[in-house]
Design a protein around this motif. Structure first.
Motif, mmCIF file in Angstrom:
data_model
loop_
_atom_site.group_PDB
_atom_site.id
_atom_site.type_symbol
_atom_site.label_atom_id
_atom_site.label_comp_id
_atom_site.label_asym_id
_atom_site.label_seq_id
_atom_site.Cartn_x
_atom_site.Cartn_y
_atom_site.Cartn_z
ATOM 1 N N UNK A 27 0.811 -1.231 0.000
ATOM 2 C CA UNK A 27 0.000 0.000 0.000
ATOM 3 C C UNK A 27 0.839 1.273 0.000
ATOM 4 N N UNK A 28 2.154 1.146 0.110
ATOM 5 C CA UNK A 28 3.010 2.328 0.192
ATOM 6 C C UNK A 28 2.907 3.284 -1.006
ATOM 7 N N UNK A 29 2.710 2.814 -2.243
ATOM 8 C CA UNK A 29 2.577 3.783 -3.334
ATOM 9 C C UNK A 29 1.394 4.733 -3.152
ATOM 10 N N UNK A 30 0.303 4.245 -2.595
ATOM 11 C CA UNK A 30 -0.861 5.101 -2.381
ATOM 12 C C UNK A 30 -0.671 6.014 -1.169
ATOM 13 N N UNK A 31 -0.018 5.488 -0.142
ATOM 14 C CA UNK A 31 0.213 6.296 1.055
ATOM 15 C C UNK A 31 1.272 7.362 0.842
ATOM 16 N N UNK A 32 2.306 7.029 0.079
ATOM 17 C CA UNK A 32 3.425 7.954 -0.126
ATOM 18 C C UNK A 32 3.329 8.740 -1.440
ATOM 19 N N UNK A 33 2.440 8.343 -2.321
ATOM 20 C CA UNK A 33 2.280 9.036 -3.598
ATOM 21 C C UNK A 33 3.538 8.996 -4.457
ATOM 22 N N UNK A 34 4.025 7.787 -4.745
ATOM 23 C CA UNK A 34 5.229 7.657 -5.560
ATOM 24 C C UNK A 34 5.032 8.348 -6.902
ATOM 25 N N UNK A 35 6.009 9.104 -7.337
ATOM 26 C CA UNK A 35 5.868 9.864 -8.579
ATOM 27 C C UNK A 35 6.023 9.045 -9.858
ATOM 28 N N UNK A 41 4.897 -0.139 -9.316
ATOM 29 C CA UNK A 41 4.726 -1.539 -9.711
ATOM 30 C C UNK A 41 5.651 -2.456 -8.922
ATOM 31 N N UNK A 42 6.881 -2.012 -8.692
ATOM 32 C CA UNK A 42 7.828 -2.810 -7.902
ATOM 33 C C UNK A 42 7.303 -2.997 -6.483
ATOM 34 N N UNK A 44 4.195 -2.764 -5.341
ATOM 35 C CA UNK A 44 2.973 -3.566 -5.327
ATOM 36 C C UNK A 44 3.293 -5.038 -5.576
ATOM 37 N N UNK A 45 4.135 -5.317 -6.568
ATOM 38 C CA UNK A 45 4.468 -6.712 -6.881
ATOM 39 C C UNK A 45 5.247 -7.367 -5.742
ATOM 40 N N UNK A 46 6.249 -6.678 -5.231
ATOM 41 C CA UNK A 46 7.058 -7.245 -4.157
ATOM 42 C C UNK A 46 6.241 -7.382 -2.878
ATOM 43 N N UNK A 47 5.468 -6.352 -2.545
ATOM 44 C CA UNK A 47 4.618 -6.416 -1.351
ATOM 45 C C UNK A 47 3.576 -7.514 -1.444
ATOM 46 N N UNK A 90 12.184 8.605 -0.416
ATOM 47 C CA UNK A 90 11.078 7.978 0.302
ATOM 48 C C UNK A 90 10.801 6.560 -0.174
ATOM 49 N N UNK A 91 10.693 6.406 -1.471
ATOM 50 C CA UNK A 91 10.408 5.090 -2.045
ATOM 51 C C UNK A 91 11.562 4.125 -1.794
ATOM 52 N N UNK A 92 12.786 4.614 -1.961
ATOM 53 C CA UNK A 92 13.956 3.763 -1.740
ATOM 54 C C UNK A 92 14.050 3.345 -0.275
ATOM 55 N N UNK A 93 13.805 4.273 0.627
ATOM 56 C CA UNK A 93 13.878 3.966 2.056
ATOM 57 C C UNK A 93 12.838 2.924 2.452
ATOM 58 N N UNK A 94 11.630 3.058 1.943
ATOM 59 C CA UNK A 94 10.584 2.079 2.250
ATOM 60 C C UNK A 94 10.980 0.695 1.748
ATOM 61 N N UNK A 95 11.502 0.614 0.537
ATOM 62 C CA UNK A 95 11.921 -0.688 -0.016
ATOM 63 C C UNK A 95 13.061 -1.292 0.801
ATOM 64 N N UNK A 96 14.030 -0.479 1.183
ATOM 65 C CA UNK A 96 15.177 -0.989 1.938
ATOM 66 C C UNK A 96 14.759 -1.419 3.337
#
Length: 130
Positions: A27-35, A41-42, A44-47, A90-96
């Motif tokens: 759900x992080x793309x919706x919460x963080x608004x990835x640009x 997609x990464x 959502x697929x990985x999560x 933000x996106x990189x930190x969440x993934x890591x």
């Protein structure tokens, strides 16, 4: 007391942690608004994959599920550099962070399973015996 029941209980809480992390990554793309779409997609697929395999590890614990979760955790940690979005902090930190949590939990669950198997072997018990 059945020593074979113990690893399931021990590894189930770790699978619950991994499932929670997977849902958060999902759900992080919706919460963080990835640009960017590839980042979304990464995540959502990985999560989704982490969530599904963690759920399988809760329902029917097996070593292969933890191995898959370990690989997914590695992918999540490395994906910002492999896919080239390390500049999106933000996106990189969440993934890591999510990948690190999955890695640690999967390794812990695998170690618990290995310790229980070694204990059963030293006690002269077969792991298939109940």
């Amino acid at each position: 007391m059945n020593t074979l029941a113990e690893p399931d209980v021990d590894s189930r809480w770790q699978a619950c942690v991994m499932m929670t992390v997977g849902i958060a990554l999902l759900v992080s793309p919706w919460l963080m608004g990835y640009p960017q779409q590839p980042i979304s997609r990464n995540s959502v697929a990985t999560g989704s994959a982490i969530t599904v395999f963690a759920l399988l590890a809760i329902v029917a614990p097996a070593l292969w599920e933890e191995a898959v979760l370990l690989m997914l955790g590695c992918w999540s940690v490395a994906s910002p550099w492999i896919l080239g979005f390390e500049d999106q902090r933000g996106a990189a930190l969440i993934c890591v962070v999510a990948g690190g949590g999955v890695l640690i939990s999967a390794l812990w669950a695998m170690k618990n399973r290995d310790q229980v198997a070694a204990g059963a072997r030293s006690a002269g018990k077969d792991l298939t015996e109940r």
